[in-house]
Design a protein around this motif. Structure first.
Motif, PDB file in Angstrom:
ATOM      1  N   ASP A 189      12.993  41.654  82.748  1.00 43.51           N
ATOM      2  CA  ASP A 189      12.622  42.980  82.243  1.00 43.51           C
ATOM      3  C   ASP A 189      13.732  43.672  81.454  1.00 43.51           C
ATOM      4  N   ARG A 190      14.808  42.958  81.136  1.00 37.13           N
ATOM      5  CA  ARG A 190      15.854  43.562  80.309  1.00 37.13           C
ATOM      6  C   ARG A 190      15.500  43.499  78.828  1.00 37.13           C
ATOM      7  N   ILE A 191      14.620  42.574  78.464  1.00 34.88           N
ATOM      8  CA  ILE A 191      14.180  42.372  77.090  1.00 34.88           C
ATOM      9  C   ILE A 191      12.824  41.680  77.163  1.00 34.88           C
ATOM     10  N   VAL A 192      11.978  41.897  76.160  1.00 32.93           N
ATOM     11  CA  VAL A 192      10.660  41.268  76.137  1.00 32.93           C
ATOM     12  C   VAL A 192      10.763  39.891  75.490  1.00 32.93           C
ATOM     13  N   ILE A 193      10.210  38.886  76.132  1.00 35.36           N
ATOM     14  CA  ILE A 193      10.084  37.552  75.552  1.00 35.36           C
ATOM     15  C   ILE A 193       8.654  37.419  75.047  1.00 35.36           C
ATOM     16  N   MET A 194       8.502  37.238  73.735  1.00 37.47           N
ATOM     17  CA  MET A 194       7.174  37.210  73.120  1.00 37.47           C
ATOM     18  C   MET A 194       6.902  35.821  72.527  1.00 37.47           C
ATOM     19  N   PRO A 195       6.076  35.002  73.186  1.00 30.98           N
ATOM     20  CA  PRO A 195       5.731  33.696  72.639  1.00 30.98           C
ATOM     21  C   PRO A 195       4.955  33.823  71.334  1.00 30.98           C
ATOM     22  N   GLY A 196       5.271  32.945  70.389  1.00 35.33           N
ATOM     23  CA  GLY A 196       4.546  32.911  69.129  1.00 35.33           C
ATOM     24  C   GLY A 196       4.694  31.565  68.468  1.00 35.33           C
ATOM     25  N   GLY A 197       3.573  31.031  67.966  1.00 34.93           N
ATOM     26  CA  GLY A 197       3.590  29.742  67.292  1.00 34.93           C
ATOM     27  C   GLY A 197       2.480  28.850  67.795  1.00 34.93           C
ATOM     28  N   GLY A 198       1.426  28.715  67.007  1.00 36.12           N
ATOM     29  CA  GLY A 198       0.342  27.809  67.371  1.00 36.12           C
ATOM     30  C   GLY A 198      -0.630  28.339  68.397  1.00 36.12           C
ATOM     31  N   ILE A 199      -0.706  29.648  68.578  1.00 36.13           N
ATOM     32  CA  ILE A 199      -1.645  30.223  69.554  1.00 36.13           C
ATOM     33  C   ILE A 199      -3.039  30.293  68.944  1.00 36.13           C
ATOM     34  N   THR A 200      -4.039  29.823  69.702  1.00 37.77           N
ATOM     35  CA  THR A 200      -5.434  29.805  69.259  1.00 37.77           C
ATOM     36  C   THR A 200      -6.331  30.292  70.395  1.00 37.77           C
ATOM     37  N   PRO A 201      -7.615  30.540  70.106  1.00 43.02           N
ATOM     38  CA  PRO A 201      -8.522  30.909  71.193  1.00 43.02           C
ATOM     39  C   PRO A 201      -8.630  29.835  72.271  1.00 43.02           C
ATOM     40  N   ARG A 202      -8.411  28.583  71.907  1.00 39.70           N
ATOM     41  CA  ARG A 202      -8.572  27.486  72.856  1.00 39.70           C
ATOM     42  C   ARG A 202      -7.382  27.342  73.800  1.00 39.70           C
ATOM     43  N   ASN A 203      -6.183  27.786  73.369  1.00 42.58           N
ATOM     44  CA  ASN A 203      -5.025  27.539  74.224  1.00 42.58           C
ATOM     45  C   ASN A 203      -4.375  28.798  74.789  1.00 42.58           C
ATOM     46  N   ILE A 204      -4.817  29.995  74.380  1.00 41.08           N
ATOM     47  CA  ILE A 204      -4.131  31.213  74.807  1.00 41.08           C
ATOM     48  C   ILE A 204      -4.131  31.384  76.323  1.00 41.08           C
ATOM     49  N   ALA A 205      -5.225  31.042  76.998  1.00 40.80           N
ATOM     50  CA  ALA A 205      -5.267  31.213  78.452  1.00 40.80           C
ATOM     51  C   ALA A 205      -4.227  30.320  79.129  1.00 40.80           C
ATOM     52  N   ARG A 206      -4.105  29.087  78.652  1.00 44.37           N
ATOM     53  CA  ARG A 206      -3.089  28.179  79.220  1.00 44.37           C
ATOM     54  C   ARG A 206      -1.679  28.696  78.959  1.00 44.37           C
ATOM     55  N   ILE A 207      -1.467  29.271  77.769  1.00 41.84           N
ATOM     56  CA  ILE A 207      -0.149  29.781  77.407  1.00 41.84           C
ATOM     57  C   ILE A 207       0.222  30.977  78.279  1.00 41.84           C
ATOM     58  N   VAL A 208      -0.736  31.863  78.511  1.00 45.00           N
ATOM     59  CA  VAL A 208      -0.488  33.016  79.381  1.00 45.00           C
ATOM     60  C   VAL A 208      -0.096  32.542  80.774  1.00 45.00           C
ATOM     61  N   GLU A 209      -0.833  31.573  81.301  1.00 46.70           N
ATOM     62  CA  GLU A 209      -0.548  31.059  82.645  1.00 46.70           C
ATOM     63  C   GLU A 209       0.790  30.336  82.703  1.00 46.70           C
ATOM     64  N   ALA A 210       1.108  29.561  81.651  1.00 48.88           N
ATOM     65  CA  ALA A 210       2.319  28.735  81.681  1.00 48.88           C
ATOM     66  C   ALA A 210       3.596  29.529  81.457  1.00 48.88           C
ATOM     67  N   THR A 211       3.522  30.611  80.682  1.00 51.62           N
ATOM     68  CA  THR A 211       4.744  31.340  80.319  1.00 51.62           C
ATOM     69  C   THR A 211       4.980  32.581  81.157  1.00 51.62           C
ATOM     70  N   GLY A 212       3.919  33.237  81.596  1.00 50.49           N
ATOM     71  CA  GLY A 212       4.084  34.475  82.334  1.00 50.49           C
ATOM     72  C   GLY A 212       4.571  35.634  81.492  1.00 50.49           C
ATOM     73  N   ALA A 213       4.448  35.519  80.174  1.00 54.29           N
ATOM     74  CA  ALA A 213       4.909  36.581  79.277  1.00 54.29           C
ATOM     75  C   ALA A 213       3.905  37.736  79.250  1.00 54.29           C
ATOM     76  N   ASP A 214       4.368  38.890  78.774  1.00 57.58           N
ATOM     77  CA  ASP A 214       3.516  40.076  78.685  1.00 57.58           C
ATOM     78  C   ASP A 214       3.042  40.340  77.256  1.00 57.58           C
ATOM     79  N   GLU A 215       3.751  39.800  76.262  1.00 60.33           N
ATOM     80  CA  GLU A 215       3.397  40.023  74.861  1.00 60.33           C
ATOM     81  C   GLU A 215       3.227  38.682  74.157  1.00 60.33           C
ATOM     82  N   TYR A 216       2.293  38.631  73.194  1.00 61.11           N
ATOM     83  CA  TYR A 216       1.994  37.392  72.474  1.00 61.11           C
ATOM     84  C   TYR A 216       1.817  37.688  70.996  1.00 61.11           C
ATOM     85  N   HIS A 217       2.243  36.734  70.174  1.00 63.51           N
ATOM     86  CA  HIS A 217       2.266  36.885  68.722  1.00 63.51           C
ATOM     87  C   HIS A 217       1.521  35.720  68.091  1.00 63.51           C
TER      88      HIS A 217
END
Length: 247
Positions: free
Chosen positions: A171-199
């Motif tokens: 919580d000292r800085i936001v980690i925002m995953p970005g690169g290759g996110i699609t409707p088919r993989n976003i749920a897996r990415i949310v579960e795998a990374t635990g991030a709060d923001e997505y690009h």
């Protein structure tokens, strides 16, 4: 509740992202080159065209590496000030040394030029030689978020490092995953990374309205897109990713 940022290259893209329910846009030009500084006119028009959505502006003077000359740094500093004066809610920057470390003096200079707006360090982070050391430097500099694919070609491949960075960030800085996110993989990415923001980008191609067409000349170099093909942000695609993430 997760936050979703859409990478766009037009005023129309900002409007589409806002109407689809996105939280923020990263306004760029030249997405084919990974995103460059948009024109001041584009920034000003975008700020007038949207009402709810947050607009962060990338300041990157050229494609290629992130090692900048004194002239380029001066130009970036001026672009940062101009974007903030135009009403941008945030600035997206990234600068490295030849050794692959964060260029601390340049980053500090650009942050100072931005004043009180939000600062994102873009995927130049993915080119650093030590992501953990780079993360601590960015936290010390006061950067608000880091955009990263986990130093891989896409977020799925980089998910283990991203998850590690999320834990280290604490919580000292936001980690925002970005690169290759699609409707088919976003749920897996949310579960795998635990991030709060997505690009992500939500681009679709469309045919030019041009009736008269000359197929002979090319406006770019040998690597180019078809002259009579347009690329734009799809509100439908944005909505599909958001719905998949929130399901």
């Amino acid at each position: 509740m997760n936050t979703f940022e859409i990478c766009i290259d037009s005023v129309e893209g900002a409007v589409a992202a806002e109407e689809a329910g996105a939280d923020r846009v990263e306004l760029c030009s030249a997405l084919f080159d990974g995103g460059l500084t948009p024109s001041l006119g584009t920034i000003e028009t975008t700020m007038r065209a949207v009402s709810r959505i947050r607009v962060h502006v990338i300041v990157r003077p050229r494609a290629g590496d992130f090692i900048y000359s004194p002239f380029e740094i001066e130009a970036m500093e001026r672009d940062v000030r101009a974007a903030v004066a135009a009403g941008a809610h945030g600035i997206v920057i990234g600068a490295l040394t030849a050794e692959g470390d964060v260029d601390v003096p340049t980053t500090r200079r650009l942050i100072a030029a931005a004043g009180d707006v939000s600062i994102t360090f873009h995927r130049a982070f993915d080119m650093t030689r030590d992501p953990h050391a780079a993360l601590e430097q960015l936290i010390e500099l006061g950067v608000h978020r880091v955009l990263t694919s986990g130093q891989e070609v896409s977020v799925l491949e980089g998910a283990p490092l991203i998850a590690d960075l999320v834990r280290r960030a604490a919580d000292r800085i936001v980690i925002m995953p970005g690169g290759g996110i699609t409707p088919r993989n976003i749920a897996r990415i949310v579960e795998a990374t635990g991030a709060d923001e997505y690009h992500f980008a939500a681009l679709v191609s469309s045919d030019s309205p041009a009736v008269h067409r000359n197929p002979a000349p090319l406006m770019g170099g040998s690597l180019n897109r078809p002259e009579y093909e347009r690329s734009g942000t799809s509100g439908t695609l944005v909505g599909q990713v958001l719905a998949a993430a929130r399901a």
